[in-house]
Design a protein around this motif. Structure first.
Motif, PDB file in Angstrom:
ATOM      1  N   ALA A   1     -16.866  30.357  36.817  1.00  0.00           N
ATOM      2  CA  ALA A   1     -17.622  31.646  36.245  1.00  0.00           C
ATOM      3  C   ALA A   1     -16.730  32.432  35.197  1.00  0.00           C
ATOM      4  CB  ALA A   1     -18.006  32.364  37.336  1.00  0.00           C
ATOM      5  N   GLU A   2     -14.800  32.041  34.779  1.00  0.00           N
ATOM      6  CA  GLU A   2     -14.242  32.940  35.285  1.00  0.00           C
ATOM      7  C   GLU A   2     -12.838  31.968  34.440  1.00  0.00           C
ATOM      8  OE1 GLU A   2     -14.219  36.056  34.954  1.00  0.00           O
ATOM      9  OE2 GLU A   2     -16.103  36.527  35.118  1.00  0.00           O
ATOM     10  N   PRO A   3     -13.057  30.723  33.963  1.00  0.00           N
ATOM     11  CA  PRO A   3     -12.086  29.321  33.543  1.00  0.00           C
ATOM     12  C   PRO A   3     -11.265  30.434  33.117  1.00  0.00           C
ATOM     13  CG  PRO A   3     -13.929  29.744  32.186  1.00  0.00           C
ATOM     14  CD  PRO A   3     -14.325  30.401  32.936  1.00  0.00           C
ATOM     15  N   GLU A   4     -11.239  31.575  31.882  1.00  0.00           N
ATOM     16  CA  GLU A   4      -9.808  31.598  31.819  1.00  0.00           C
ATOM     17  C   GLU A   4      -9.213  32.545  32.679  1.00  0.00           C
ATOM     18  OE1 GLU A   4     -13.203  35.225  32.188  1.00  0.00           O
ATOM     19  OE2 GLU A   4     -12.831  33.304  31.348  1.00  0.00           O
ATOM     20  N   ARG A   5      -9.299  32.389  33.696  1.00  0.00           N
ATOM     21  CA  ARG A   5      -8.463  33.373  34.648  1.00  0.00           C
ATOM     22  C   ARG A   5      -7.806  32.128  35.661  1.00  0.00           C
ATOM     23  NH1 ARG A   5      -9.834  37.919  32.955  1.00  0.00           N
ATOM     24  NH2 ARG A   5     -12.074  38.779  32.839  1.00  0.00           N
ATOM     25  N   PRO A   6      -6.562  32.202  35.323  1.00  0.00           N
ATOM     26  CA  PRO A   6      -5.675  31.179  35.701  1.00  0.00           C
ATOM     27  C   PRO A   6      -4.681  31.239  37.111  1.00  0.00           C
ATOM     28  CG  PRO A   6      -4.470  32.380  34.219  1.00  0.00           C
ATOM     29  CD  PRO A   6      -5.282  32.759  34.274  1.00  0.00           C
ATOM     30  N   HIS A   7      -4.680  32.439  37.643  1.00  0.00           N
ATOM     31  CA  HIS A   7      -4.056  32.771  39.021  1.00  0.00           C
ATOM     32  C   HIS A   7      -5.012  32.495  39.954  1.00  0.00           C
ATOM     33  CE1 HIS A   7      -0.785  33.831  36.209  1.00  0.00           C
ATOM     34  NE2 HIS A   7      -1.518  34.570  35.713  1.00  0.00           N
ATOM     35  N   GLY A   8      -4.540  33.435  41.173  1.00  0.00           N
ATOM     36  CA  GLY A   8      -4.923  33.630  42.861  1.00  0.00           C
ATOM     37  C   GLY A   8      -6.238  34.269  42.904  1.00  0.00           C
TER      38      GLY A   8
ATOM     39  N   ARG B   1     -11.323  39.041  44.529  1.00  0.00           N
ATOM     40  CA  ARG B   1     -10.536  40.087  43.758  1.00  0.00           C
ATOM     41  C   ARG B   1     -10.127  38.802  42.885  1.00  0.00           C
ATOM     42  NH1 ARG B   1      -8.826  45.280  47.355  1.00  0.00           N
ATOM     43  NH2 ARG B   1     -10.501  45.780  47.899  1.00  0.00           N
ATOM     44  N   TYR B   2      -9.496  39.389  41.390  1.00  0.00           N
ATOM     45  CA  TYR B   2      -8.958  38.476  40.682  1.00  0.00           C
ATOM     46  C   TYR B   2      -7.660  39.466  40.327  1.00  0.00           C
ATOM     47  CZ  TYR B   2      -6.579  35.931  36.812  1.00  0.00           C
ATOM     48  OH  TYR B   2      -5.855  35.449  35.978  1.00  0.00           O
ATOM     49  N   TYR B   3      -6.647  39.879  40.520  1.00  0.00           N
ATOM     50  CA  TYR B   3      -5.388  40.917  39.948  1.00  0.00           C
ATOM     51  C   TYR B   3      -5.252  41.064  38.981  1.00  0.00           C
ATOM     52  CZ  TYR B   3      -6.455  42.276  45.230  1.00  0.00           C
ATOM     53  OH  TYR B   3      -6.164  42.911  46.814  1.00  0.00           O
ATOM     54  N   LYS B   4      -4.878  42.034  38.311  1.00  0.00           N
ATOM     55  CA  LYS B   4      -4.194  41.673  36.809  1.00  0.00           C
ATOM     56  C   LYS B   4      -4.875  41.373  35.865  1.00  0.00           C
ATOM     57  CE  LYS B   4      -1.351  44.948  38.530  1.00  0.00           C
ATOM     58  NZ  LYS B   4      -0.739  46.175  37.392  1.00  0.00           N
ATOM     59  N   PRO B   5      -6.349  41.280  35.772  1.00  0.00           N
ATOM     60  CA  PRO B   5      -6.934  40.833  35.008  1.00  0.00           C
ATOM     61  C   PRO B   5      -6.732  41.952  33.832  1.00  0.00           C
ATOM     62  CG  PRO B   5      -8.225  42.182  35.513  1.00  0.00           C
ATOM     63  CD  PRO B   5      -7.387  42.401  36.597  1.00  0.00           C
ATOM     64  N   ILE B   6      -5.978  40.799  32.191  1.00  0.00           N
ATOM     65  CA  ILE B   6      -6.117  40.911  31.085  1.00  0.00           C
ATOM     66  C   ILE B   6      -7.046  42.960  30.835  1.00  0.00           C
ATOM     67  CG2 ILE B   6      -7.419  39.671  30.024  1.00  0.00           C
ATOM     68  CD1 ILE B   6      -5.619  39.330  28.193  1.00  0.00           C
ATOM     69  N   GLU B   7      -8.059  43.005  30.462  1.00  0.00           N
ATOM     70  CA  GLU B   7      -8.805  44.318  30.545  1.00  0.00           C
ATOM     71  C   GLU B   7      -7.747  45.370  31.349  1.00  0.00           C
ATOM     72  OE1 GLU B   7     -11.948  40.890  31.229  1.00  0.00           O
ATOM     73  OE2 GLU B   7      -9.693  41.568  32.195  1.00  0.00           O
ATOM     74  N   THR B   8      -7.350  45.302  32.751  1.00  0.00           N
ATOM     75  CA  THR B   8      -7.055  45.977  32.969  1.00  0.00           C
ATOM     76  C   THR B   8      -5.885  45.987  33.454  1.00  0.00           C
ATOM     77  OG1 THR B   8      -8.062  45.406  35.465  1.00  0.00           O
ATOM     78  CG2 THR B   8      -9.199  47.442  33.574  1.00  0.00           C
ATOM     79  N   GLU B   9      -4.442  45.727  33.067  1.00  0.00           N
ATOM     80  CA  GLU B   9      -3.343  44.709  33.332  1.00  0.00           C
ATOM     81  C   GLU B   9      -2.459  46.133  33.423  1.00  0.00           C
ATOM     82  OE1 GLU B   9      -1.438  42.103  30.632  1.00  0.00           O
ATOM     83  OE2 GLU B   9      -2.158  42.853  29.040  1.00  0.00           O
ATOM     84  N   ARG B  10      -2.881  47.140  32.433  1.00  0.00           N
ATOM     85  CA  ARG B  10      -2.005  48.264  32.617  1.00  0.00           C
ATOM     86  C   ARG B  10      -1.797  49.611  34.056  1.00  0.00           C
ATOM     87  NH1 ARG B  10      -1.255  49.509  26.507  1.00  0.00           N
ATOM     88  NH2 ARG B  10      -0.605  48.164  25.273  1.00  0.00           N
ATOM     89  N   LYS B  11      -3.054  49.288  34.569  1.00  0.00           N
ATOM     90  CA  LYS B  11      -4.018  49.764  35.042  1.00  0.00           C
ATOM     91  C   LYS B  11      -2.591  49.761  36.844  1.00  0.00           C
ATOM     92  CE  LYS B  11      -7.908  51.781  34.038  1.00  0.00           C
ATOM     93  NZ  LYS B  11      -9.256  51.733  33.539  1.00  0.00           N
TER      94      LYS B  11
ATOM     95  N   ARG C   1     -20.658  41.185  38.436  1.00  0.00           N
ATOM     96  CA  ARG C   1     -19.374  40.653  38.034  1.00  0.00           C
ATOM     97  C   ARG C   1     -19.111  42.301  36.985  1.00  0.00           C
ATOM     98  NH1 ARG C   1     -16.985  40.801  33.005  1.00  0.00           N
ATOM     99  NH2 ARG C   1     -14.938  39.019  33.183  1.00  0.00           N
ATOM    100  N   HIS C   2     -17.547  42.846  38.206  1.00  0.00           N
ATOM    101  CA  HIS C   2     -17.590  44.097  36.734  1.00  0.00           C
ATOM    102  C   HIS C   2     -15.751  44.571  37.484  1.00  0.00           C
ATOM    103  CE1 HIS C   2     -18.095  45.377  41.088  1.00  0.00           C
ATOM    104  NE2 HIS C   2     -17.232  46.605  41.407  1.00  0.00           N
ATOM    105  N   LEU C   3     -15.209  44.989  36.830  1.00  0.00           N
ATOM    106  CA  LEU C   3     -14.041  45.689  36.934  1.00  0.00           C
ATOM    107  C   LEU C   3     -14.023  46.673  37.619  1.00  0.00           C
ATOM    108  CD1 LEU C   3     -12.616  45.449  33.707  1.00  0.00           C
ATOM    109  CD2 LEU C   3     -12.178  43.694  34.578  1.00  0.00           C
ATOM    110  N   TRP C   4     -13.005  47.446  38.531  1.00  0.00           N
ATOM    111  CA  TRP C   4     -12.674  48.020  39.793  1.00  0.00           C
ATOM    112  C   TRP C   4     -12.998  49.593  38.738  1.00  0.00           C
ATOM    113  CZ3 TRP C   4     -11.488  48.110  45.021  1.00  0.00           C
ATOM    114  CH2 TRP C   4     -11.711  49.128  45.382  1.00  0.00           C
TER     115      TRP C   4
END
Length: 379
Positions: free
Chosen positions: A73-80, A96-106, A125-128
């Motif tokens: 569902a999220e192939p562009e998320r390479p980390h754990g 949870r996928y920590y530090k997605p590019i959409e909110t990496e500065r938070k 599917r939603h961002l925190w």
């Protein structure tokens, strides 16, 4: 001596009044949002019914199948990913996928993806911060201001402690009239009733408010509080073991879970963290009987992603005094340390905070109106 005592009391009264009038509304907002968050795990499926599956005779998906669903569902998320094992067997697995590019500065705004554990479908599917409950969490925790908001809330927690101390000083029955100090006066005027309600809400909620303030400060600014705790009791960073890269095939999630559970067979699986990279390891988060934290327990087993070997263990039975103290902070703040009665007690703190502010404000207005009514003309 009497004048000195009167002057001290006037100081405490002025301080209590100033803090109450200026912080009361914000503390009420914090208290009410905190009450909602006590039960936000139960509230979430009500707001998003798709999180609950229909009863099924089929067994739930394996952890590996659930993890592969996330990756597809999220192939562009390479980390754990961090997968939560819900207590309700019909509830979707939320990862949870920590530090997605959409909110990496938070500082904290992971991507949350929920998978139906019977059909394998992604149901939400939603961002925190995009859902009501996570938005309320950010409002309660940081006033929607991220890092600066945490510091502001820590300062407010400190001012709340001062307000609690001043209120206790003003309430303390020096003449020994404890019964009067702890009960409502019968057949009292409206002014006295408002005063008594304010007084009793404060005294009976005092300990809960103090615990919430102290734990809240520590959870808001751990980078400042932990060094202070370490002055009294040592604390150590949790392990961060790396898998021994052999170039071979990696184990699946279920094998890692089994290896972690084998170390603590009487524990309950709560979270699964998959490796963050080729050298990362699985972290299996378990709750042993007697741990105060139910949703975020402190028993962790790290598993090599290639061999399935246990690389490290961190559990309460090995904690120092400082680490045990820290492990109690969140369970005390949420009330879950004492089960449902504890959660209900913390839930009640929100309405009680609103009652304190309302009665304090009304009592101040009553006294202000009384002073104006009896103020001599021409003065």
């Amino acid at each position: 001596m009497a004048s000195r005592t009167g002057g001290t009391r006037r100081f405490w009264r002025a301080l209590h009044l100033y803090l109450g009038l200026n912080l009361g509304l914000l503390l009420t907002l914090t208290g009410i949002t905190g009450s909602v968050l006590v039960f936000y795990q139960e509230l979430d499926p009500i707001l998003a019914p798709e999180l609950l599956a229909k009863p099924s005779a089929n067994p739930p998906l394996s952890w590996e199948a659930t993890y592969q669903t996330l990756r597809r569902a999220e192939p562009e998320r390479p980390h754990g990913w961090r997968l939560e094992n819900p207590e309700n067997p019909l509830r979707a697995v939320t990862a949870r996928y920590y530090k997605p590019i959409e909110t990496e500065r938070k500082s904290f705004a992971p991507l949350l993806v929920s998978v139906d554990r019977y059909t394998g479908q992604v149901v939400r599917r939603h961002l925190w911060g995009d859902s009501l409950t996570t938005w309320l969490y950010d409002l309660h925790y940081a006033l929607l201001l991220d890092r600066p908001g945490k510091l502001v809330m820590a300062v407010i927690g400190g001012l709340l402690l001062i307000a609690l101390i001043s209120g206790l000083v003003l309430w303390w029955p020096h003449s020994g009239k404890w019964r009067t100090a702890l009960t409502l006066k019968k057949r009292a005027s409206s002014e006295r009733l408002i005063y008594d309600l304010h007084k009793l809400a404060g005294v009976y909620g005092w300990l809960v408010f103090a615990v919430l303030a102290i734990t809240g400060i520590a959870l808001e600014i751990p980078e400042y509080v932990k060094p202070l705790v370490m002055q009294a009791a040592p604390m150590h960073d949790p392990p961060n073991p790396r898998s021994r890269q052999s170039g071979g095939k990696t184990i699946d999630v279920d094998t890692a879970v089994s290896a972690g559970m084998a170390r603590y067979p009487n524990a309950t699986l709560v979270w699964i963290e998959t490796p963050n990279d080729a050298a990362g390891s699985y972290r299996i988060n378990l709750r042993q009987p007697g741990e105060p934290g139910r949703r975020f327990p402190k028993t962790n087993v790290w598993i090599d992603q290639y061999s399935g070997e246990v690389l490290a263990v961190n559990a309460p039975e090995n904690f120092s005094g400082g680490e045990l103290f820290w492990s109690w902070l969140h369970p005390l703040h949420s009330g879950e340390a004492f089960g449902l009665p504890g959660r209900l007690l913390i839930f009640a703190a929100g309405p009680l905070c609103a009652l304190l502010y309302a009665t304090g404000l009304v009592r101040w207005l009553q006294k202000r109106r009384s002073r104006h009514q009896f103020k001599p003309r021409g003065s």
